[in-house]
Design an enzyme around this catalytic site. Structure first.
Site, mmCIF file in Angstrom:
data_model
loop_
_atom_site.group_PDB
_atom_site.id
_atom_site.type_symbol
_atom_site.label_atom_id
_atom_site.label_comp_id
_atom_site.label_asym_id
_atom_site.label_seq_id
_atom_site.Cartn_x
_atom_site.Cartn_y
_atom_site.Cartn_z
ATOM 1 N N LYS A 147 -14.314 25.805 43.967
ATOM 2 C CA LYS A 147 -13.283 24.632 43.844
ATOM 3 C C LYS A 147 -12.380 25.033 42.698
ATOM 4 O O LYS A 147 -13.769 25.280 41.908
ATOM 5 C CB LYS A 147 -14.109 23.634 43.569
ATOM 6 C CG LYS A 147 -12.719 22.400 43.884
ATOM 7 C CD LYS A 147 -13.639 21.138 43.317
ATOM 8 C CE LYS A 147 -13.633 21.381 41.769
ATOM 9 N NZ LYS A 147 -12.295 21.190 40.739
ATOM 10 N N GLU A 223 -21.876 27.887 32.166
ATOM 11 C CA GLU A 223 -21.046 28.197 31.187
ATOM 12 C C GLU A 223 -20.483 27.571 30.583
ATOM 13 O O GLU A 223 -19.082 26.600 31.073
ATOM 14 C CB GLU A 223 -20.724 29.734 31.393
ATOM 15 C CG GLU A 223 -20.102 30.467 30.249
ATOM 16 C CD GLU A 223 -18.197 30.362 29.910
ATOM 17 O OE1 GLU A 223 -18.037 29.408 29.260
ATOM 18 O OE2 GLU A 223 -17.858 30.754 30.160
ATOM 19 N N CYS A 257 -13.297 28.594 25.548
ATOM 20 C CA CYS A 257 -15.383 28.446 25.251
ATOM 21 C C CYS A 257 -15.830 28.913 24.558
ATOM 22 O O CYS A 257 -16.213 28.174 23.673
ATOM 23 C CB CYS A 257 -15.822 28.394 26.820
ATOM 24 S SG CYS A 257 -15.945 30.062 26.972
ATOM 25 N N GLU A 303 -3.541 15.337 29.920
ATOM 26 C CA GLU A 303 -4.658 14.867 28.616
ATOM 27 C C GLU A 303 -5.245 15.207 27.457
ATOM 28 O O GLU A 303 -4.997 15.548 26.983
ATOM 29 C CB GLU A 303 -5.861 14.805 30.200
ATOM 30 C CG GLU A 303 -6.852 14.439 30.183
ATOM 31 C CD GLU A 303 -7.787 14.082 31.385
ATOM 32 O OE1 GLU A 303 -7.287 14.842 32.859
ATOM 33 O OE2 GLU A 303 -8.849 13.997 31.377
ATOM 34 N N GLU A 354 -15.953 19.976 20.111
ATOM 35 C CA GLU A 354 -14.662 20.862 21.054
ATOM 36 C C GLU A 354 -12.929 20.252 20.948
ATOM 37 O O GLU A 354 -13.198 19.329 21.532
ATOM 38 C CB GLU A 354 -15.124 21.475 21.990
ATOM 39 C CG GLU A 354 -14.580 22.479 23.250
ATOM 40 C CD GLU A 354 -15.358 23.273 24.231
ATOM 41 O OE1 GLU A 354 -15.099 22.371 25.399
ATOM 42 O OE2 GLU A 354 -15.560 24.192 24.273
HETATM 43 N N1 NAI Z 1 -16.445 26.085 29.256
HETATM 44 C C1 NAI Z 1 -15.222 25.913 29.348
HETATM 45 O O1 NAI Z 1 -14.522 26.535 29.281
HETATM 46 C C2 NAI Z 1 -14.825 25.052 29.147
HETATM 47 C C3 NAI Z 1 -14.332 23.919 29.199
HETATM 48 N N2 NAI Z 1 -14.182 22.529 28.957
HETATM 49 C C4 NAI Z 1 -13.798 21.608 27.882
HETATM 50 O O2 NAI Z 1 -14.210 20.203 28.390
HETATM 51 C C5 NAI Z 1 -12.864 18.917 28.598
HETATM 52 C C6 NAI Z 1 -12.526 18.805 29.696
HETATM 53 O O3 NAI Z 1 -11.495 19.437 30.054
HETATM 54 P P1 NAI Z 1 -11.789 19.143 31.973
HETATM 55 O O4 NAI Z 1 -10.490 19.809 32.188
HETATM 56 O O5 NAI Z 1 -11.976 17.708 32.084
HETATM 57 O O6 NAI Z 1 -13.325 20.079 32.429
HETATM 58 P P2 NAI Z 1 -14.442 19.793 33.463
HETATM 59 O O7 NAI Z 1 -15.637 19.934 32.893
HETATM 60 O O8 NAI Z 1 -13.932 17.773 33.828
HETATM 61 O O9 NAI Z 1 -13.551 20.152 34.571
HETATM 62 C C7 NAI Z 1 -14.268 21.499 34.936
HETATM 63 C C8 NAI Z 1 -13.793 21.504 36.281
HETATM 64 O O10 NAI Z 1 -15.086 21.021 36.828
HETATM 65 C C9 NAI Z 1 -14.922 20.400 38.040
HETATM 66 N N3 NAI Z 1 -15.166 19.136 38.235
HETATM 67 C C10 NAI Z 1 -14.648 17.726 37.313
HETATM 68 N N4 NAI Z 1 -16.123 17.077 37.468
HETATM 69 C C11 NAI Z 1 -17.232 17.268 38.682
HETATM 70 C C12 NAI Z 1 -17.546 16.446 38.404
HETATM 71 N N5 NAI Z 1 -18.615 15.104 38.453
HETATM 72 N N6 NAI Z 1 -18.799 16.946 40.005
HETATM 73 C C13 NAI Z 1 -18.127 18.752 40.057
HETATM 74 N N7 NAI Z 1 -17.303 18.950 39.796
HETATM 75 C C14 NAI Z 1 -16.467 18.635 38.924
HETATM 76 C C15 NAI Z 1 -13.236 20.133 37.729
HETATM 77 O O11 NAI Z 1 -12.045 19.904 39.131
HETATM 78 C C16 NAI Z 1 -13.370 21.729 37.329
HETATM 79 O O12 NAI Z 1 -12.877 22.229 38.158
HETATM 80 C C17 NAI Z 1 -12.213 20.168 27.309
HETATM 81 O O13 NAI Z 1 -10.842 19.207 26.655
HETATM 82 C C18 NAI Z 1 -12.863 21.351 27.210
HETATM 83 O O14 NAI Z 1 -13.399 20.691 25.785
HETATM 84 C C19 NAI Z 1 -12.638 22.102 29.941
HETATM 85 C C20 NAI Z 1 -12.015 23.553 30.338
HETATM 86 C C21 NAI Z 1 -12.757 24.812 30.503
HETATM 87 O O1 KDG Z 2 -12.971 29.937 28.059
HETATM 88 C C1 KDG Z 2 -14.013 30.982 29.015
HETATM 89 O O2 KDG Z 2 -13.795 29.759 29.838
HETATM 90 C C2 KDG Z 2 -14.147 32.405 29.241
HETATM 91 O O3 KDG Z 2 -14.832 32.594 29.434
HETATM 92 C C3 KDG Z 2 -12.700 33.054 29.150
HETATM 93 C C4 KDG Z 2 -12.890 34.386 27.609
HETATM 94 O O4 KDG Z 2 -13.249 33.052 26.603
HETATM 95 C C5 KDG Z 2 -12.460 35.221 27.523
HETATM 96 O O5 KDG Z 2 -11.496 35.226 26.596
HETATM 97 C C6 KDG Z 2 -12.046 36.045 29.116
HETATM 98 O O6 KDG Z 2 -11.371 37.196 29.205
#
Ligand code: NAI
Ligand code: KDG
Length: 450
Positions: A147, A223, A257, A303, A354
């Protein structure tokens, strides 16, 4: 209420269909299960070749969908291809061992694919995350239901079409766009799924652990978020340090991240570093992601724009010194001025939460012992960096910092061969490298009476 229930049921029905297809593809005598490991590798290589053929198209679509610069998107496509190629080579090298067990037995282990895998990915690296998730899953012989994030589903859908063109048997890869709580939630709860792999927020990571506990104890890899420290000692070249710290914090518009979002600078070079870091951020060309000279495009959506601006305001209110930026850029789109705060204290919100945006928080420190303690004073543990010419200092820091990746005199040093993942609340398990394969394997022990 009724329409909400209908929507949830609709997602459930779609997930059921995708899981049924993935299960059928994983049946004992299916084409996928009986295919030689080398042929599996060839299919993954074919997919990588098709991505190479369409790299400009994929990068343009990624840039359009996410807002990242076309140049960065092109780099992400390249790295995704590398990850697929790396794991393709593993397909026929996954084997167990023989064990000298007690008694008259010959004992051996066999490594088997974990089965049907649900993969839920975020919007910051929409295409990269598909590659990171698919490559080890397909190399081990699993089948997947992925997804993409609701904000950025396009490149995952194109990759599904390319997988079809490459010749993967029906049902091996399934892409299911949808929202988190509904489509994502249905994946997490589904009894037909054997493992869930997730990248995203720590908040949703917690929900996934709950859902898995309430359903069928799927295997889990997560992750999650970070608040990674980059520590700069005063024996380094300041201009170079400013460049590395800028890349650590601002790359991908800070939507990373492992962003080096806490910049600790030693007292001896602190003032010079702050001045130059602010000048560097101020010079950033913000704008159209497709323009040749743009370095920073828009944040992904309203957002995230609101979240970043809210955290910037908290920095101002809590007494950090705003050196540059601090506002939305223009009135259209989701652009944020590259922002630098100095005199940040460890307990300020911008040093703890974050931000996921182009905001650098600079903190002053005096000694190695002090900065190790402060770097580790976080619930996260994804990455950390150190800049110094003193090998003893670098190694002492690398050994003491509680983080999954430590970058010395560099930052964001990713390669398909090097494992990546978090300590503490930054995650469970590792992606990339040989370690990444283990997340998709079950170990079976077979003992034969001799
Ligand atoms: N570790 C990383 O690479 C990431 C961290 N984040 C952090 O999260 C914050 C919020 O961003 P969001 O887009 O809201 O992240 P999120 O964690 O809500 O979204 C990531 C994925 O999880 C899915 N998801 C959301 N709620 C879920 C649930 N209850 N069950 C299963 N899947 C679910 C979303 O549809 C999306 O595919 C950002 O501001 C950032 O701080 C966001 C994106 C990537
Ligand atoms: O931010 C994330 O979720 C990643 O794990 C991606 C890495 O930061 C990386 O820059 C990808 O090339």
């Amino acid at each position: 209420m009724r329409s909400k229930i209908v929507t949830i049921l609709k997602f459930q029905e779609d997930v059921n269909k995708a899981v049924a297809a993935a299960k059928a593809a994983f049946e004992r005598n299916s084409e996928w299960r009986t295919m030689s490991p080398a042929s599996r590798g060839e299919l993954i290589l074919k997919l990588a070749d098709l991505m190479k053929r369409d790299k400009e198209y994929l990068a343009a679509l990624e840039s359009l969908d996410n807002g990242k610069t076309y140049k960065n998107a092109l780099h992400d496509v390249g790295f995704s291809i590398d990850v697929l190629k790396y794991y393709a080579g593993y397909c026929d090298k996954i084997h167990g061992s023989t064990i000298p067990s007690d008694g008259n037995f010959m004992t051996m282990t066999i490594k088997e694919p974990v089965g049907v895998v649900g993969q839920i990915i975020p919007w910051n690296y929409p295409l990269g995350m598909v590659a990171w998730k698919w490559a080890p899953a397909l190399a081990t012989g699993c089948t997947v239901v992925l997804k993409p994030a609701e904000q950025t589903p396009l490149t995952a859908l194109v990759l599904a079409a390319l997988a079809k063109e490459a010749g993967f048997p029906k049902g091996v890869v399934n892409v299911l766009p949808g929202y988190g709580p509904t489509a994502g939630g249905a994946i997490v709860q589904h009894p037909g799924i054997n493992k869930v792999a997730f990248t995203g927020s720590t908040e949703v990571g917690n929900k996934i652990m709950e859902g898995v506990g309430q359903s069928n104890l799927k295997r889990v890899s997560l992750e999650l978020g970070g608040k990674s420290p980059l520590v700069i000692f005063d024996d380094v070249d300041v201009d170079r340090a400013v460049e590395i710290a800028y890349g650590a914090c601002f790359s991908n518009h800070g939507q990373n991240c492992c962003a080096g979002s806490r910049t600790y600078v030693q007292a001896g070079i602190y003032d010079e570093f702050v001045k130059k870091a602010a000048e560097k951020a101020k010079r950033t060309k913000v704008g159209d992601p497709f323009a040749e000279d743009t370095v920073q495009g828009p944040q992904v959506n309203q957002e995230m724009l609101d979240k970043v601006l809210r955290l910037i305001e908290s920095g101002k209110k809590e007494g950090a010194h705003l050196q540059t930026g601090g506002c939305r850029k223009g009135n259209e789109g989701y652009f944020v001025e590259p922002t630098v705060f100095s005199d940040v204290k460890d307990d300020m919100t911008i040093a703890r939460e974050e931000i996921f945006g182009p905001v650098q928080s600079i903190l002053k420190f005096e000694t190695l012992e002090e900065v190790i303690k402060r770097a580790n004073d976080t619930t996260y543990g994804l990455a950390a960096g150190v800049l110094t010419n003193n090998i003893t200092t670098a190694l002492a820091y690398a050994k003491s910092v509680r983080a999954g990746s430590v970058w010395v005199n560099c930052y964001h040093a990713f390669s398909p061969q090097a494992p990546f993942g978090g300590f503490k609340q930054s995650g469970i398990g590792r992606e990339l490298g040989e370690e990444g394969l283990k997340e998709y394997l079950e170990l079976k022990t077979v003992s034969i009476k001799v």
